[in-house]
Design a protein around this motif. Structure first.
Motif, PDB file in Angstrom:
ATOM      1  N   HIS B  92       0.887  -1.171   0.000  1.00 14.66           N
ATOM      2  CA  HIS B  92       0.000   0.000   0.000  1.00 14.66           C
ATOM      3  C   HIS B  92       0.924   1.218   0.000  1.00 14.66           C
ATOM      4  O   HIS B  92       1.323   1.737   1.038  1.00 14.66           O
ATOM      5  N   TRP B  93       1.259   1.670  -1.216  1.00 13.34           N
ATOM      6  CA  TRP B  93       2.369   2.624  -1.378  1.00 13.34           C
ATOM      7  C   TRP B  93       2.150   3.930  -0.645  1.00 13.34           C
ATOM      8  O   TRP B  93       3.110   4.599  -0.253  1.00 13.34           O
ATOM      9  N   ALA B  94       0.902   4.329  -0.463  1.00 18.03           N
ATOM     10  CA  ALA B  94       0.613   5.575   0.245  1.00 18.03           C
ATOM     11  C   ALA B  94       1.113   5.514   1.690  1.00 18.03           C
ATOM     12  O   ALA B  94       1.356   6.542   2.317  1.00 18.03           O
ATOM     13  N   GLU B  96       3.743   3.277   2.519  1.00 20.19           N
ATOM     14  CA  GLU B  96       5.063   2.635   2.487  1.00 20.19           C
ATOM     15  C   GLU B  96       6.075   3.660   2.031  1.00 20.19           C
ATOM     16  O   GLU B  96       5.981   4.123   0.888  1.00 20.19           O
ATOM     17  N   ARG B 130       5.941  11.787   7.232  1.00 13.03           N
ATOM     18  CA  ARG B 130       6.434  10.577   6.580  1.00 13.03           C
ATOM     19  C   ARG B 130       7.515  10.906   5.574  1.00 13.03           C
ATOM     20  O   ARG B 130       7.685  12.047   5.166  1.00 13.03           O
ATOM     21  N   VAL B 131       8.252   9.877   5.218  1.00 10.99           N
ATOM     22  CA  VAL B 131       9.441   9.971   4.383  1.00 10.99           C
ATOM     23  C   VAL B 131      10.335  11.056   5.001  1.00 10.99           C
ATOM     24  O   VAL B 131      10.819  10.854   6.107  1.00 10.99           O
ATOM     25  N   ALA B 132      10.530  12.188   4.344  1.00 13.72           N
ATOM     26  CA  ALA B 132      11.433  13.183   4.914  1.00 13.72           C
ATOM     27  C   ALA B 132      10.669  14.411   5.418  1.00 13.72           C
ATOM     28  O   ALA B 132      10.563  14.636   6.612  1.00 13.72           O
ATOM     29  N   ASP B 133      10.090  15.146   4.494  1.00  9.41           N
ATOM     30  CA  ASP B 133       9.513  16.431   4.875  1.00  9.41           C
ATOM     31  C   ASP B 133       7.998  16.483   4.742  1.00  9.41           C
ATOM     32  O   ASP B 133       7.392  17.538   4.852  1.00  9.41           O
ATOM     33  N   GLU B 134       7.389  15.336   4.492  1.00  8.61           N
ATOM     34  CA  GLU B 134       5.938  15.336   4.313  1.00  8.61           C
ATOM     35  C   GLU B 134       5.270  15.442   5.675  1.00  8.61           C
ATOM     36  O   GLU B 134       5.353  14.508   6.483  1.00  8.61           O
ATOM     37  N   LYS B 170      -2.114  15.149   0.832  1.00  3.22           N
ATOM     38  CA  LYS B 170      -2.333  14.518  -0.474  1.00  3.22           C
ATOM     39  C   LYS B 170      -3.256  13.313  -0.376  1.00  3.22           C
ATOM     40  O   LYS B 170      -3.841  12.895  -1.376  1.00  3.22           O
ATOM     41  N   ASN B 171      -3.383  12.768   0.817  1.00  2.97           N
ATOM     42  CA  ASN B 171      -4.332  11.671   0.974  1.00  2.97           C
ATOM     43  C   ASN B 171      -4.769  11.555   2.428  1.00  2.97           C
ATOM     44  O   ASN B 171      -4.264  12.267   3.301  1.00  2.97           O
ATOM     45  N   SER B 173      -4.727   8.464   4.103  1.00  8.60           N
ATOM     46  CA  SER B 173      -4.438   7.036   4.198  1.00  8.60           C
ATOM     47  C   SER B 173      -4.181   6.603   5.634  1.00  8.60           C
ATOM     48  O   SER B 173      -3.833   5.461   5.887  1.00  8.60           O
TER      49      SER B 173
END
Lengths: 484, 176
Positions: B92-94, B96, B130-134, B170-171, B173
């Motif tokens: 579920h890429w959103a 991951e 999440r990830v870096a700056d999100e 953006k979502n 999720s």
């Protein structure tokens, strides 16, 4: 192409960045500020854009705030029931005269200095004209020519079975010319499931959300990228949210009808539009677990089949599809319209409307509404994973080194299949095949490079791809084959 | 001074309910989704309407989309279970790589007590990185209906008013 970056050589025509011969497209077109400026300047004010649905403004005075490229607009209905599209910016100092998403009024009064604009034809000649100006005598000695200072009126509006389109350019070709044979997909979108013409409406509530992606990723995704489904949507496929429930295909397509792949050649138009299927790809409505749904859709399919066959029309063509440049839609499950509003090269505001048969019984309506919400939009289990890809594809293409390397659009290069449709071809394969994207970016470059209308018309007069392929390849299109 | 038994009872109940909501938030933020699902009643319903910009005199009628209109969420437990299953696929890429999420629950107040059910209103601030700056902040009001059962409290109904018209994330999720 790898050395031909705009930084090094100054930005020439964007068509230099779209190499259809090799199937390579520069990343610059997805991230470059100057290219974005040209899109805003030359593409969006000349393209037919989807503004909203007539069912959003059913009564005189109703309005819906929308957007066309860089400009906010108001979709309104006047006292006589006519639809207008007005620039949402006061002519005096530019204030956005209406900051509401929707409502009902016969007069938009600017909060700044109270210039007021009427959409009542009894008060003004053209709805949207300037009606009231405070201190008309003291300020303007009664000499202000109000007729010249109305809200800017979009000159071209076309309501196609409830779908409202607008185009800023008075010289633009008619909507019919712009759309061409792609209209069959719009028909399937706007006609009821049983084929009754235009008997659809939108649910109230437009999903709006921001993504950090170039707007073209969105258009391209629905234009015919059936290649991404297996990977991008692996998780939702595994879980199963479709009409048939768990373990069924995503769209609940009937297993004995070839399912989601075979025969589903895509359709690509020289005018830039593209669809992920073809008119001959006749897949009946899905299997439903609920008898009420099964009954409604079986009857609708039968009625539609009889109607269309009597008109000698094939039953396929339900998308997903993209009307060039930024209106994407699907006439199936879900049945929905999406517009990708460009904000910057790396930011987009996505709007999604959901469509339903006007006469659908409550059970069907509710079932579809729930399905739409769990499928699409930012909370939708399918669409969530798309945004992840679009955002990080944009971000990872911003690097100096990354920009030196083009994207690959080589699937089915030179293998296009001819079509019975006007100036169109089909992909060589149901899942693979990037012919739609290549045509989209060709048209995109022609608009963005500001070619004149006669030039644009001349270039799209014939489809050079269609003449390059042998007609005997045709029988493959739309044929249903046994599923693997 | 006489002890106000009723008041003490109310304070204790409020405290008990708040504890439950905080514990529930922990389960979500610790990604213990199966345990979290156990806290949702079988007749659980979750709704998050869209928020529209409307005139002051349209607010009552038009500000929030209604139950028969498009909402961010309008679903029962079976759909929530599908969402949990989707997270567990690993593709579920959103989500991951997985998000870091903190649910802050405040202004907890009992609005209605009709045991075994209570209606609780609160504010939420859900922070996601999440990830870096999100980074996303989802803030708003929430109204929950909780039911006391032999196995503890269960969430029966959850209605969220998210204070955004255009969703800036953006979502959605994560579980808000």
């Amino acid at each position: 192409m790898s050395t031909n970056t705009p930084e090094k050589q100054g930005l020439g025509p964007v068509s230099d960045l779209v190499d259809l011969g090799t199937g390579e497209i520069s990343r610059e077109i997805f991230v470059n500020e100057e290219i974005f400026r040209r899109e805003m300047e030359h593409l969006f004010p000349r393209a037919w854009l989807f503004v909203g649905h007539a069912s959003q403004v059913p009564n005189p005075g109703d309005y819906f705030s929308s957007q066309m490229g860089s400009d906010p607009v108001l979709l309104t209905r006047d006292d006589k029931g006519e639809i207008h599209v007005l620039l949402n910016s006061c002519r005096h100092r530019g204030m956005r005269v209406c900051r509401y998403d929707e409502g009902n009024t016969m007069q938009f009064t600017c909060p700044y200095h109270a210039w007021s604009y009427s959409i009542d034809g009894a008060l003004v000649e053209t709805p949207g004209d300037l009606h009231g100006v405070p201190q008309m005598k003291a300020a303007y000695d009664n000499k202000l020519r109000k007729k010249q200072w109305g809200l800017v009126h979009c000159p071209n509006i076309h309501v196609y079975k409830g779908l409202v389109f607008a185009n800023w350019d008075p010289e633009a070709p008619s909507f019919e010319e712009y759309v061409g044979d792609f209209h069959w997909w719009l028909d399937n979108l706007a006609d009821a499931f049983d084929g009754t013409e235009g008997a659809t409406e939108v649910f109230r509530g437009v999903l709006k959300w921001r993504i950090k992606s170039n707007w073209k990723f969105v258009s391209e995704n629905f234009l015919g990228d059936t290649y991404h489904g297996a990977s991008t949507h692996a998780s939702v496929e595994a879980v199963g949210i479709g009409p048939g429930g768990k373990g069924k295909r995503r769209h609940g397509e009937r297993q004995d009808q070839g399912g989601f792949s075979k025969g589903r050649m895509k359709t690509s138009f020289r005018l830039g539009h593209g669809a992920s299927d073809n008119l001959a790809y006749e897949v009946p409505y899905p299997e439903f677990a609920e008898p009420e749904m099964e009954e409604y859709f079986a009857a609708a399919w039968q009625k539609r089949a009889e109607k269309l066959r009597a008109e000698d029309r094939p039953l396929g063509g339900r998308g997903p599809a993209t009307l060039f440049p930024n209106m994407s839609f699907a006439a199936g499950f879900p049945r929905s319209i999406l517009v990708a509003h460009p904000i910057s090269p790396t930011e987009t505001e996505v709007w999604r409307w959901f469509i339903v048969d006007k006469d659908a019984p409550e059970f069907v309506r509710e079932w579809l509404r729930h399905y739409y919400m769990r499928y699409g939009g930012p909370a939708g289990m399918t669409e969530q994973d798309d945004m992840e890809n679009w955002d990080y594809a944009t971000q990872a293409s911003l690097g100096v080194v990354a920009r030196r390397y083009p994207y690959n659009y080589q699937q089915g290069l030179g293998q296009e299949l001819p079509s019975d449709l006007d100036r169109a071809v089909h992909s060589h394969h149901a899942i693979a095949g990037e012919v739609n994207a290549r045509a989209f970016y060709r048209r995109w470059a022609e608009f963005t490079d500001n070619l004149s209308w006669p030039e644009l018309e001349e270039l799209a007069k014939t489809d050079d791809r269609a003449t390059a392929v042998a007609p005997d390849a045709l029988p493959e299109i739309g044929r249903r084959e046994e599923d693997n | 001074m006489a002890i106000d038994e009723k008041l003490i009872e109310k304070v204790l109940l409020e405290r008990e309910v708040a504890d439950f909501l905080y514990r529930e938030a922990d389960l979500l933020d610790e990604r213990r989704y199966d345990e979290w699902l156990d806290l949702l009643a079988d007749d659980y319903h979750y709704s998050v309407p869209l928020r529209l910009n409307v005139r002051y005199d349209d607010v009552a009628e038009r500000e929030n989309t209604r139950a028969c209109e498009v909402q961010w969420f309008d679903e029962d437990k079976s759909t929530v279970e599908l969402r949990v299953a989707q997270l567990a696929t690993g593709v579920h890429w959103a989500e991951e790589p997985v998000s870091r999420v903190s649910h802050l629950v405040t202004n907890v107040r009992l609005d209605r007590v009709e045991l075994p059910e209570v209606e609780v209103s609160c504010r939420f601030l859900v922070y996601r990185n999440r990830v870096a700056d999100e980074t996303d902040f989802l803030v708003g009001r929430r109204r929950d209906t909780l039911r006391r059962t032999e196995d503890g409290w269960r969430v029966v109904k959850r209605h969220l008013l998210l204070d955004q018209s255009v969703l800036m994330a953006k979502n959605l999720s994560i579980f808000v």
